[in-house]
Scaffold this motif. Structure first.
Motif, PDB file in Angstrom:
ATOM      1  N   TYR A 105     -16.489  -7.282  -9.123  1.00 56.25           N
ATOM      2  CA  TYR A 105     -17.304  -7.326  -7.899  1.00 56.25           C
ATOM      3  C   TYR A 105     -18.603  -8.103  -8.149  1.00 56.25           C
ATOM      4  O   TYR A 105     -18.974  -8.989  -7.370  1.00 56.25           O
ATOM      5  CB  TYR A 105     -17.605  -5.904  -7.436  1.00 56.25           C
ATOM      6  CG  TYR A 105     -18.485  -5.819  -6.207  1.00 56.25           C
ATOM      7  CD1 TYR A 105     -17.945  -5.806  -4.929  1.00 56.25           C
ATOM      8  CD2 TYR A 105     -19.878  -5.751  -6.330  1.00 56.25           C
ATOM      9  CE1 TYR A 105     -18.748  -5.736  -3.797  1.00 56.25           C
ATOM     10  CE2 TYR A 105     -20.696  -5.681  -5.200  1.00 56.25           C
ATOM     11  CZ  TYR A 105     -20.119  -5.677  -3.941  1.00 56.25           C
ATOM     12  OH  TYR A 105     -20.924  -5.610  -2.833  1.00 56.25           O
ATOM     13  N   ARG A 155       0.814  -1.219   0.000  1.00 52.99           N
ATOM     14  CA  ARG A 155       0.000   0.000   0.000  1.00 52.99           C
ATOM     15  C   ARG A 155       0.850   1.273   0.000  1.00 52.99           C
ATOM     16  O   ARG A 155       0.353   2.363  -0.310  1.00 52.99           O
ATOM     17  CB  ARG A 155      -0.935  -0.016   1.206  1.00 52.99           C
ATOM     18  CG  ARG A 155      -2.196   0.797   0.991  1.00 52.99           C
ATOM     19  CD  ARG A 155      -3.330   0.307   1.863  1.00 52.99           C
ATOM     20  NE  ARG A 155      -4.484   1.187   1.803  1.00 52.99           N
ATOM     21  CZ  ARG A 155      -5.376   1.202   0.807  1.00 52.99           C
ATOM     22  NH1 ARG A 155      -5.234   0.376  -0.209  1.00 52.99           N
ATOM     23  NH2 ARG A 155      -6.381   2.034   0.821  1.00 52.99           N
ATOM     24  N   ARG A 198      -9.222   6.914  -5.495  1.00 53.09           N
ATOM     25  CA  ARG A 198     -10.277   5.883  -5.390  1.00 53.09           C
ATOM     26  C   ARG A 198      -9.778   4.700  -4.562  1.00 53.09           C
ATOM     27  O   ARG A 198     -10.512   4.164  -3.730  1.00 53.09           O
ATOM     28  CB  ARG A 198     -10.679   5.392  -6.788  1.00 53.09           C
ATOM     29  CG  ARG A 198     -11.695   6.287  -7.481  1.00 53.09           C
ATOM     30  CD  ARG A 198     -12.013   5.781  -8.886  1.00 53.09           C
ATOM     31  NE  ARG A 198     -12.346   4.364  -8.874  1.00 53.09           N
ATOM     32  CZ  ARG A 198     -13.538   3.863  -8.563  1.00 53.09           C
ATOM     33  NH1 ARG A 198     -14.516   4.685  -8.233  1.00 53.09           N
ATOM     34  NH2 ARG A 198     -13.760   2.567  -8.586  1.00 53.09           N
ATOM     35  N   LEU A 199      -8.543   4.292  -4.779  1.00 56.44           N
ATOM     36  CA  LEU A 199      -7.989   3.170  -4.014  1.00 56.44           C
ATOM     37  C   LEU A 199      -7.766   3.555  -2.556  1.00 56.44           C
ATOM     38  O   LEU A 199      -7.927   2.729  -1.653  1.00 56.44           O
ATOM     39  CB  LEU A 199      -6.679   2.698  -4.645  1.00 56.44           C
ATOM     40  CG  LEU A 199      -6.801   2.048  -6.036  1.00 56.44           C
ATOM     41  CD1 LEU A 199      -5.419   1.712  -6.576  1.00 56.44           C
ATOM     42  CD2 LEU A 199      -7.662   0.797  -5.976  1.00 56.44           C
ATOM     43  N   HIS A 232     -17.169  -7.202   0.593  1.00 47.27           N
ATOM     44  CA  HIS A 232     -16.266  -6.057   0.447  1.00 47.27           C
ATOM     45  C   HIS A 232     -15.097  -6.453  -0.456  1.00 47.27           C
ATOM     46  O   HIS A 232     -14.429  -7.455  -0.216  1.00 47.27           O
ATOM     47  CB  HIS A 232     -15.743  -5.607   1.817  1.00 47.27           C
ATOM     48  CG  HIS A 232     -16.830  -5.264   2.783  1.00 47.27           C
ATOM     49  ND1 HIS A 232     -17.665  -4.185   2.616  1.00 47.27           N
ATOM     50  CD2 HIS A 232     -17.244  -5.873   3.933  1.00 47.27           C
ATOM     51  CE1 HIS A 232     -18.538  -4.134   3.609  1.00 47.27           C
ATOM     52  NE2 HIS A 232     -18.306  -5.148   4.422  1.00 47.27           N
ATOM     53  N   TRP A 283     -11.786  -4.665  -2.304  1.00 44.11           N
ATOM     54  CA  TRP A 283     -10.946  -3.480  -2.431  1.00 44.11           C
ATOM     55  C   TRP A 283      -9.528  -3.897  -2.805  1.00 44.11           C
ATOM     56  O   TRP A 283      -9.257  -5.083  -2.964  1.00 44.11           O
ATOM     57  CB  TRP A 283     -10.974  -2.649  -1.149  1.00 44.11           C
ATOM     58  CG  TRP A 283     -10.591  -3.365   0.102  1.00 44.11           C
ATOM     59  CD1 TRP A 283     -11.357  -4.246   0.808  1.00 44.11           C
ATOM     60  CD2 TRP A 283      -9.349  -3.268   0.803  1.00 44.11           C
ATOM     61  NE1 TRP A 283     -10.664  -4.706   1.900  1.00 44.11           N
ATOM     62  CE2 TRP A 283      -9.435  -4.117   1.932  1.00 44.11           C
ATOM     63  CE3 TRP A 283      -8.176  -2.545   0.595  1.00 44.11           C
ATOM     64  CZ2 TRP A 283      -8.391  -4.268   2.829  1.00 44.11           C
ATOM     65  CZ3 TRP A 283      -7.143  -2.685   1.500  1.00 44.11           C
ATOM     66  CH2 TRP A 283      -7.258  -3.534   2.602  1.00 44.11           C
ATOM     67  N   SER A 284      -8.658  -2.915  -2.963  1.00 45.91           N
ATOM     68  CA  SER A 284      -7.320  -3.217  -3.469  1.00 45.91           C
ATOM     69  C   SER A 284      -6.245  -2.565  -2.616  1.00 45.91           C
ATOM     70  O   SER A 284      -6.402  -1.426  -2.151  1.00 45.91           O
ATOM     71  CB  SER A 284      -7.182  -2.738  -4.913  1.00 45.91           C
ATOM     72  OG  SER A 284      -5.928  -3.112  -5.448  1.00 45.91           O
ATOM     73  N   GLN A 328     -10.759   3.105  -0.644  1.00 42.33           N
ATOM     74  CA  GLN A 328     -11.143   1.694  -0.713  1.00 42.33           C
ATOM     75  C   GLN A 328     -12.354   1.456  -1.600  1.00 42.33           C
ATOM     76  O   GLN A 328     -13.218   0.622  -1.298  1.00 42.33           O
ATOM     77  CB  GLN A 328     -11.368   1.123   0.692  1.00 42.33           C
ATOM     78  CG  GLN A 328     -10.107   1.150   1.535  1.00 42.33           C
ATOM     79  CD  GLN A 328     -10.272   0.497   2.896  1.00 42.33           C
ATOM     80  OE1 GLN A 328     -11.338   0.513   3.461  1.00 42.33           O
ATOM     81  NE2 GLN A 328      -9.196  -0.088   3.396  1.00 42.33           N
ATOM     82  N   ALA A 329     -12.415   2.191  -2.708  1.00 42.69           N
ATOM     83  CA  ALA A 329     -13.448   1.928  -3.711  1.00 42.69           C
ATOM     84  C   ALA A 329     -13.162   0.584  -4.373  1.00 42.69           C
ATOM     85  O   ALA A 329     -12.017   0.119  -4.398  1.00 42.69           O
ATOM     86  CB  ALA A 329     -13.454   3.040  -4.761  1.00 42.69           C
ATOM     87  N   THR A 330     -14.205  -0.023  -4.921  1.00 36.49           N
ATOM     88  CA  THR A 330     -14.037  -1.283  -5.639  1.00 36.49           C
ATOM     89  C   THR A 330     -13.141  -1.059  -6.853  1.00 36.49           C
ATOM     90  O   THR A 330     -13.418  -0.160  -7.659  1.00 36.49           O
ATOM     91  CB  THR A 330     -15.416  -1.809  -6.107  1.00 36.49           C
ATOM     92  OG1 THR A 330     -16.235  -2.035  -4.963  1.00 36.49           O
ATOM     93  CG2 THR A 330     -15.267  -3.101  -6.878  1.00 36.49           C
ATOM     94  N   PRO A 331     -12.054  -1.810  -7.002  1.00 30.19           N
ATOM     95  CA  PRO A 331     -11.146  -1.584  -8.128  1.00 30.19           C
ATOM     96  C   PRO A 331     -11.779  -1.891  -9.484  1.00 30.19           C
ATOM     97  O   PRO A 331     -11.384  -1.331 -10.495  1.00 30.19           O
ATOM     98  CB  PRO A 331      -9.979  -2.533  -7.842  1.00 30.19           C
ATOM     99  CG  PRO A 331     -10.513  -3.545  -6.903  1.00 30.19           C
ATOM    100  CD  PRO A 331     -11.578  -2.870  -6.099  1.00 30.19           C
ATOM    101  N   HIS A 363      -5.658  -7.531  -4.805  1.00 33.28           N
ATOM    102  CA  HIS A 363      -7.020  -7.271  -4.341  1.00 33.28           C
ATOM    103  C   HIS A 363      -7.366  -8.094  -3.098  1.00 33.28           C
ATOM    104  O   HIS A 363      -6.837  -9.191  -2.890  1.00 33.28           O
ATOM    105  CB  HIS A 363      -8.020  -7.578  -5.452  1.00 33.28           C
ATOM    106  CG  HIS A 363      -7.812  -6.766  -6.693  1.00 33.28           C
ATOM    107  ND1 HIS A 363      -7.235  -5.510  -6.678  1.00 33.28           N
ATOM    108  CD2 HIS A 363      -8.093  -7.027  -8.001  1.00 33.28           C
ATOM    109  CE1 HIS A 363      -7.178  -5.034  -7.907  1.00 33.28           C
ATOM    110  NE2 HIS A 363      -7.689  -5.936  -8.726  1.00 33.28           N
TER     111      HIS A 363
END
Length: 296
Positions: free
Chosen positions: A216, A82, A204-205, A236, A238-239, A208-211, A245
């Motif tokens: 999804y 990260r 966005r990452l 949930h 996230w990436s 923790q938005a959906t990549p 992911h």
């Protein structure tokens, strides 16, 4: 991040190539800024900002390559991937500041163009093509994601220096000093468009938005289609860094299962999720009459 190798020498190879390319680019970026001032060329200053961004990316990739081999700790329970997002954010801020500085310098020259030193531009352009071309060649042998992405940036730099070379040669024959600020503004807008796109993806990452929304939906449908699964909730996705992911989900069972049946279902879940290449998964099985502890 990405690929892992089986022995220490293979692990060291990407690190060695990235370190080599970083110091090469870092040294040349300093030369560019000095050369841009000495030749009075905003186009070279704009390309120096571009190369500064690539140098930061190379340094980050080099550090991440070293950190990537370290095991997660009690403090960094997912490992160090990260940090890539932190580096991308810093990189974007530096490039935006540098681009603003170039525009403040270049735009007024559209109305009052100043003739740069064309021969100095040509010399720097030839050096730039050689340095960036050699760095790109070194990284072209790499197989890691970091190396492949940065190799494309270096190839973009080569094309940028080709443009500087063409303008430098043109200025030897025609008295069109406006070509220099026009080229620098074009470079800077190209940088800002790419930065804006990458910055949005990074933010966005961070939240923790959906990549990938399609993945999804596919994961939800895959889990719902499993035998003995009545419902899927608290899904949930996230990436860590855009590549690795993470998935967590609660599966409500259609009926109470024996220990052996639960083991079989877990095996089916593993096989069903294999195609999504998830780095971390946490699946909780809930009995039909069980109250979910995460429900409001």
């Amino acid at each position: 991040m990405g690929h892992h190798h089986d022995h220490d020498h293979a692990k060291d190879m990407p690190s060695s190539r990235l370190g080599w390319a970083f110091f090469l680019n870092f040294g040349f970026t300093i030369i560019e800024f000095i050369g841009g001032v000495l030749t009075n060329s905003t186009a070279i200053l704009a390309d120096a900002v571009h190369d500064l961004g690539d140098t930061l990316s190379l340094g980050l990739a080099w550090l991440l390559n070293k950190f990537g081999n370290k095991q997660p700790t009690h403090q960094f329970t997912y490992g160090y991937q990260r940090l890539n997002l932190v580096g991308a954010l810093i990189n974007a801020m530096v490039l935006i500041a540098g681009s603003a500085w170039v525009l403040v310098t270049a735009v007024p020259r559209l109305w009052d163009p100043q003739m740069p030193m064309a021969d100095g531009m040509i010399a720097l352009a030839v050096l730039g093509i050689a340095v960036n071309g050699f760095a790109a060649y070194k990284l072209s042998k790499g197989k890691t994601l970091n190396e492949r992405v940065i190799n494309w940036h270096l190839l973009e730099d080569v094309l940028g220096w080709v443009a500087v070379l063409i303008v430098g040669v043109a200025l030897l024959f025609v008295d069109w000093p406006i070509l220099d600020p026009l080229l620098s503004i074009a470079f800077t807008l190209f940088i800002l468009i790419n930065v804006a796109r990458n910055l949005w993806a990074t933010l966005r990452l961070f939240v923790q938005a959906t990549p990938d929304q399609e993945t999804y939906r596919n994961v939800a449908e895959t889990l719902q289609a499993l035998p003995e699964v009545a419902d899927v909730h608290h899904l949930h996705f996230w990436s860590l860094d855009g590549e690795s992911h993470v998935l967590t989900a609660h599966l409500v069972l259609a009926r109470n299962l024996s220990a052996e049946e639960s083991g079989e279902l877990k095996q089916q879940i593993d096989e069903a999720l294999l195609k999504y290449e998830l780095s971390h998964t946490t699946i909780e099985l809930e009995h039909p009459d069980e109250v979910c502890r995460d429900s409001p």
